[in-house]
Design a protein around this motif. Sequence first.
Motif, short mmCIF file in Angstrom:
data_model
loop_
_atom_site.label_atom_id
_atom_site.label_comp_id
_atom_site.label_asym_id
_atom_site.label_seq_id
_atom_site.Cartn_x
_atom_site.Cartn_y
_atom_site.Cartn_z
N ALA A 69 12.50 1.31 -14.87
CA ALA A 69 13.29 2.14 -13.96
C ALA A 69 12.45 2.37 -12.72
O ALA A 69 11.22 2.41 -12.77
CB ALA A 69 13.67 3.46 -14.61
N GLY A 70 13.14 2.52 -11.57
CA GLY A 70 12.40 2.73 -10.34
C GLY A 70 13.33 2.98 -9.17
O GLY A 70 14.49 3.37 -9.35
N VAL A 71 12.82 2.74 -7.96
CA VAL A 71 13.52 3.08 -6.73
C VAL A 71 13.63 1.82 -5.86
O VAL A 71 12.64 1.13 -5.63
CB VAL A 71 12.76 4.18 -5.96
N THR A 72 14.85 1.53 -5.39
CA THR A 72 15.06 0.40 -4.49
C THR A 72 14.53 0.71 -3.10
O THR A 72 14.24 1.87 -2.77
CB THR A 72 16.55 0.04 -4.41
N ASP A 73 14.43 -0.32 -2.26
CA ASP A 73 13.92 -0.12 -0.91
C ASP A 73 14.77 0.85 -0.10
O ASP A 73 14.26 1.51 0.82
CB ASP A 73 13.84 -1.46 -0.18
N GLY A 75 16.18 3.52 -1.38
CA GLY A 75 16.09 4.86 -1.96
C GLY A 75 16.95 5.14 -3.18
O GLY A 75 17.00 6.29 -3.64
N GLN A 76 17.63 4.14 -3.74
CA GLN A 76 18.43 4.36 -4.95
C GLN A 76 17.53 4.42 -6.18
O GLN A 76 16.66 3.56 -6.35
CB GLN A 76 19.44 3.24 -5.12
N GLU A 77 17.75 5.41 -7.03
CA GLU A 77 17.04 5.50 -8.30
C GLU A 77 17.85 4.73 -9.34
O GLU A 77 19.02 5.03 -9.58
CB GLU A 77 16.86 6.95 -8.73
N LEU A 121 21.41 -3.70 -11.55
CA LEU A 121 20.95 -2.33 -11.32
C LEU A 121 21.99 -1.32 -11.80
O LEU A 121 23.16 -1.42 -11.47
CB LEU A 121 20.67 -2.11 -9.83
N VAL A 122 21.53 -0.36 -12.61
CA VAL A 122 22.38 0.71 -13.12
C VAL A 122 21.86 2.03 -12.54
O VAL A 122 20.65 2.30 -12.62
CB VAL A 122 22.33 0.75 -14.66
N PRO A 123 22.71 2.85 -11.94
CA PRO A 123 22.23 4.11 -11.37
C PRO A 123 21.57 5.00 -12.43
O PRO A 123 22.10 5.16 -13.54
CB PRO A 123 23.51 4.76 -10.83
#
Length: 323
Positions: A69-73, A75-77, A121-123
């Motif tokens: 899990a992490g953060v996209t460029d 800003g989405q978690e 990607l899943v929020p």
Amino acid sequence: MLAAYAARIDRTDPLAALEVGDRPDPEVPDGWTRVQLRAAALNRHDLWSLRGVGLPEDRVPMILGCDAAGVTDDGQEVILHTVIPSPGWSGDETLDPRRTLLSELHDGTFADQVVVPTVNLVPKPEGMSWEVAGCLSTAWLTAYRMLFSNADVSPGDTVLVQGAGGGVSTALIQLGAAAGLRMWVTSRDESRGARAVELGAERAFASGARLPERVAAVMESVGAATWSHSVNSLNPGGTIVICGATSGDAPEKAELTKIFFKQLRVIGSTMGSIAEMRRLVNFVDREGISPVIDQAIPLAQARDAFTRLAEGESFGKIVLTMG
């Protein structure tokens, strides 16, 4: 960037093939997204990769890791679904004969960054910790499909989990208990059985013990050592869902006569689809389930995490943290 990777293949001493050090930042192909990682959990798959199972010599060095899990460029978690279908495939990714997991063809998640198909990607739900989000993609998704897609059980049914303490086993117990199933477990270690009961299992039994009654379904990941017990534990018409065979895939008896005479169902189960991943994340968030995390260890100390997993002493998930 810092990464834990298979520098070579070593079939007899897998930890000797593990390196923790700098790797190049990933390039981002069209249709893929870069994720700055925050947490990623270990799985037995990572140890098998170091042995060369699913990872041939010509693909190393390879960054290991499936969960993440992490953060996209932008800003989405997000939580990663790490089953990667082949180009042009449509439908359930797990049925694609050419599917791979991250760390088999494309670099995995034990790094500061990873790139994945954007559709994977899943929020991440607001308020879910990075450690929890980082351990759902593999063992928990496997458990979710086993129980809710393949076992054919309903609230109130009794389900036996062979083995207590591993990532899939603890996920099965917690998911099943939250869904109103009577979860029973077996274990060679009485203390691990007791911990499983604390997690939500109704009862724990010694491995191979005669059960007080037969069950509707058995969740099987041990293989040869428990196969006959699994068959003998089922009600007529019951279901074995098998996702692995850690003790080997050649049981002393196949139990074919009992399987056809009792009309048992034997269902193979591997990982899960992106749709099941979304349902899993929503279920864990809605029910307030907190996956058992054995230890959270910084990525720079990944060797310690791999050693603990290899020794078989962990209970629940071992999580690497980044950032």
